[in-house]
Design a protein around this motif. Sequence first.
Motif, PDB file in Angstrom:
ATOM      1  N   UNK A   1       0.856  -1.337  -0.131  1.00 13.56           N
ATOM      2  CA  UNK A   1      -0.118  -0.033  -0.075  1.00 13.56           C
ATOM      3  C   UNK A   1       0.941   1.296  -0.017  1.00 13.56           C
ATOM      4  N   UNK A   2       1.804   1.211   0.957  1.00  9.90           N
ATOM      5  CA  UNK A   2       3.061   2.431   1.034  1.00  9.90           C
ATOM      6  C   UNK A   2       4.387   1.770   1.017  1.00  9.90           C
ATOM      7  N   UNK A   3       5.052   2.336   0.166  1.00  8.39           N
ATOM      8  CA  UNK A   3       6.395   1.978  -0.234  1.00  8.39           C
ATOM      9  C   UNK A   3       7.189   3.032  -0.224  1.00  8.39           C
ATOM     10  N   UNK A   4       8.485   2.992   0.870  1.00 14.09           N
ATOM     11  CA  UNK A   4       9.516   3.947   0.530  1.00 14.09           C
ATOM     12  C   UNK A   4      10.835   3.509   0.321  1.00 14.09           C
ATOM     13  N   UNK A   5      11.793   3.636  -0.693  1.00 15.14           N
ATOM     14  CA  UNK A   5      12.919   3.148  -0.807  1.00 15.14           C
ATOM     15  C   UNK A   5      13.931   4.406  -0.823  1.00 15.14           C
ATOM     16  N   UNK A   6      14.734   4.327   0.528  1.00 12.99           N
ATOM     17  CA  UNK A   6      15.685   5.550   0.405  1.00 12.99           C
ATOM     18  C   UNK A   6      15.410   6.909   0.069  1.00 12.99           C
ATOM     19  N   UNK A   7      14.352   7.366   0.975  1.00 18.92           N
ATOM     20  CA  UNK A   7      13.708   8.387   0.814  1.00 18.92           C
ATOM     21  C   UNK A   7      14.337   9.717   1.644  1.00 18.92           C
ATOM     22  N   UNK A   8      14.906  10.723   0.826  1.00 21.10           N
ATOM     23  CA  UNK A   8      15.482  11.868   1.466  1.00 21.10           C
ATOM     24  C   UNK A   8      14.508  12.983   1.403  1.00 21.10           C
ATOM     25  N   UNK A   9      14.557  13.789   2.260  1.00 18.72           N
ATOM     26  CA  UNK A   9      13.658  15.054   2.291  1.00 18.72           C
ATOM     27  C   UNK A   9      14.569  16.207   2.850  1.00 18.72           C
ATOM     28  N   UNK A  10      14.923  17.586   2.484  1.00 29.35           N
ATOM     29  CA  UNK A  10      15.295  18.673   3.199  1.00 29.35           C
ATOM     30  C   UNK A  10      14.618  19.741   2.656  1.00 29.35           C
ATOM     31  N   UNK A  11      14.351  20.686   3.957  1.00 30.13           N
ATOM     32  CA  UNK A  11      13.773  21.823   3.609  1.00 30.13           C
ATOM     33  C   UNK A  11      14.849  22.824   3.495  1.00 30.13           C
ATOM     34  N   UNK A  12      15.992  22.774   4.209  1.00 31.76           N
ATOM     35  CA  UNK A  12      17.078  23.751   3.994  1.00 31.76           C
ATOM     36  C   UNK A  12      18.394  23.185   3.513  1.00 31.76           C
ATOM     37  N   UNK A  13      19.266  23.971   3.023  1.00 28.56           N
ATOM     38  CA  UNK A  13      20.277  23.572   2.190  1.00 28.56           C
ATOM     39  C   UNK A  13      21.027  22.358   3.084  1.00 28.56           C
ATOM     40  N   UNK A  14      21.425  22.665   4.134  1.00 28.29           N
ATOM     41  CA  UNK A  14      22.412  22.006   5.199  1.00 28.29           C
ATOM     42  C   UNK A  14      21.917  21.063   6.035  1.00 28.29           C
ATOM     43  N   UNK A  15      20.404  21.010   5.978  1.00 29.50           N
ATOM     44  CA  UNK A  15      19.677  20.081   6.977  1.00 29.50           C
ATOM     45  C   UNK A  15      18.572  19.231   6.516  1.00 29.50           C
ATOM     46  N   UNK A  16      18.882  17.946   6.613  1.00 35.09           N
ATOM     47  CA  UNK A  16      17.874  16.979   6.077  1.00 35.09           C
ATOM     48  C   UNK A  16      16.965  16.523   6.972  1.00 35.09           C
ATOM     49  N   UNK A  17      15.563  16.577   6.703  1.00 32.56           N
ATOM     50  CA  UNK A  17      14.429  16.083   7.800  1.00 32.56           C
ATOM     51  C   UNK A  17      14.457  14.520   7.581  1.00 32.56           C
ATOM     52  N   UNK A  18      14.599  14.110   6.449  1.00 28.63           N
ATOM     53  CA  UNK A  18      14.507  12.604   6.366  1.00 28.63           C
ATOM     54  C   UNK A  18      15.724  12.138   5.714  1.00 28.63           C
ATOM     55  N   UNK A  19      16.546  11.250   6.115  1.00 27.53           N
ATOM     56  CA  UNK A  19      17.661  10.511   5.488  1.00 27.53           C
ATOM     57  C   UNK A  19      17.707   9.246   5.002  1.00 27.53           C
ATOM     58  N   UNK A  20      17.132   8.667   3.896  1.00 24.35           N
ATOM     59  CA  UNK A  20      17.341   7.250   3.685  1.00 24.35           C
ATOM     60  C   UNK A  20      16.451   6.554   4.402  1.00 24.35           C
ATOM     61  N   UNK A  21      15.081   6.895   4.259  1.00 29.98           N
ATOM     62  CA  UNK A  21      13.743   6.360   4.964  1.00 29.98           C
ATOM     63  C   UNK A  21      13.446   5.059   4.012  1.00 29.98           C
ATOM     64  N   UNK A  22      13.339   3.862   4.171  1.00 26.66           N
ATOM     65  CA  UNK A  22      12.768   2.583   3.423  1.00 26.66           C
ATOM     66  C   UNK A  22      11.949   2.177   4.462  1.00 26.66           C
ATOM     67  N   UNK A  23      10.574   1.776   3.989  1.00 23.82           N
ATOM     68  CA  UNK A  23       9.738   1.096   4.722  1.00 23.82           C
ATOM     69  C   UNK A  23       8.615   0.458   3.768  1.00 23.82           C
ATOM     70  N   UNK A  24       7.978  -0.465   4.441  1.00 24.17           N
ATOM     71  CA  UNK A  24       6.767  -1.077   3.549  1.00 24.17           C
ATOM     72  C   UNK A  24       5.474  -1.158   4.570  1.00 24.17           C
ATOM     73  N   UNK A  25       4.270  -0.636   4.183  1.00 26.74           N
ATOM     74  CA  UNK A  25       3.161  -0.632   4.912  1.00 26.74           C
ATOM     75  C   UNK A  25       2.168  -1.458   3.952  1.00 26.74           C
ATOM     76  N   UNK A  26       1.872  -2.700   4.697  1.00 22.45           N
ATOM     77  CA  UNK A  26       0.859  -3.262   3.641  1.00 22.45           C
ATOM     78  C   UNK A  26      -0.473  -3.091   3.861  1.00 22.45           C
ATOM     79  N   UNK A  27      -1.271  -3.347   2.882  1.00 25.01           N
ATOM     80  CA  UNK A  27      -2.683  -3.032   2.843  1.00 25.01           C
ATOM     81  C   UNK A  27      -3.384  -3.732   4.298  1.00 25.01           C
TER      82      UNK A  27
END
Length: 235
Positions: A1-27
Amino acid sequence: MIRMVDVYKRYQKDYSALKGISLHVAKGEFVFITGPSGAGKTTLLKLIYCEEQADRGEIRVNGLNLARLRRGSIPYLRRNIGVVFQDFKLIRSKSVFDNIAFALRVIGASKKEMKRRAWDVLRRVGLQHKINGYPLRLSGGEQQRVAIARALVNDPVILIADEPTGNLDAVVAEEIMEILNEIHMRGTTVLVATHDMNIVERMNKRVIRLENGRCVSDSALSDVPASGSEVVGRV
Ligand SMILES: Nc1ncnc2c1ncn2[C@@H]1O[C@H](COP(=O)(O)OP(=O)(O)OP(=O)(O)O)[C@@H](O)[C@H]1O
Ligand SMILES: [Mg+2]
């Protein structure tokens, strides 16, 4: 249902809010996302309902690859995802019915259909007698139940709740969690971000813990420490 593979998110240049998230949530799963303030819980949820976009990595939600999603398809995705917030986000000038019907108007439902569906979702949260009430005349717990009803009215496959009990006392918080559990029992995939560990311990569900933008544990993988870019989740 939800799958993330190595997800990164940064709002500002030198700061990442998410660093390599991988997960799977089944239905049909019920999953808590926990972790300290600033760990990235809200960011993770926002990526799922397309409020924010990932900088890197792959996200699939309900069969859609979010990186390839055209702008025009976002409303379609959002109709399949109900979202509930800590501060309820009800429109104060509108009645309970209108708050719920608002979510239906966009799909062009008839007045009769809107009434039927609003009544149905209010019944599920035990508030059908408040259909003509106004948010400010409701208790916090009742307002959150209306917000849950609104999130359910389009019959979403995923329900996301970001600190849904953060503004409520312990007894009311428990009632809200019971409602979320009933929604899960009827087959909806439910994701709840919270730092209330009392609730998490009592509910006995899968728990994914974030710290500093990383997934540091996942109770579905009790023997395997979650790390870096591995895909974590149930097989
Ligand atoms: N719109 C934004 N602009 C800049 N930085 C942001 C923004 N939203 C979040 N952040 C930063 O990203 C990090 C993760 O924030 P997030 O809101 O996802 O954490 P959280 O785990 O939900 O925290 P809380 O428990 O306090 O709700 C924090 O350091 C936060 O300051
Ligand atoms: Mg948050």
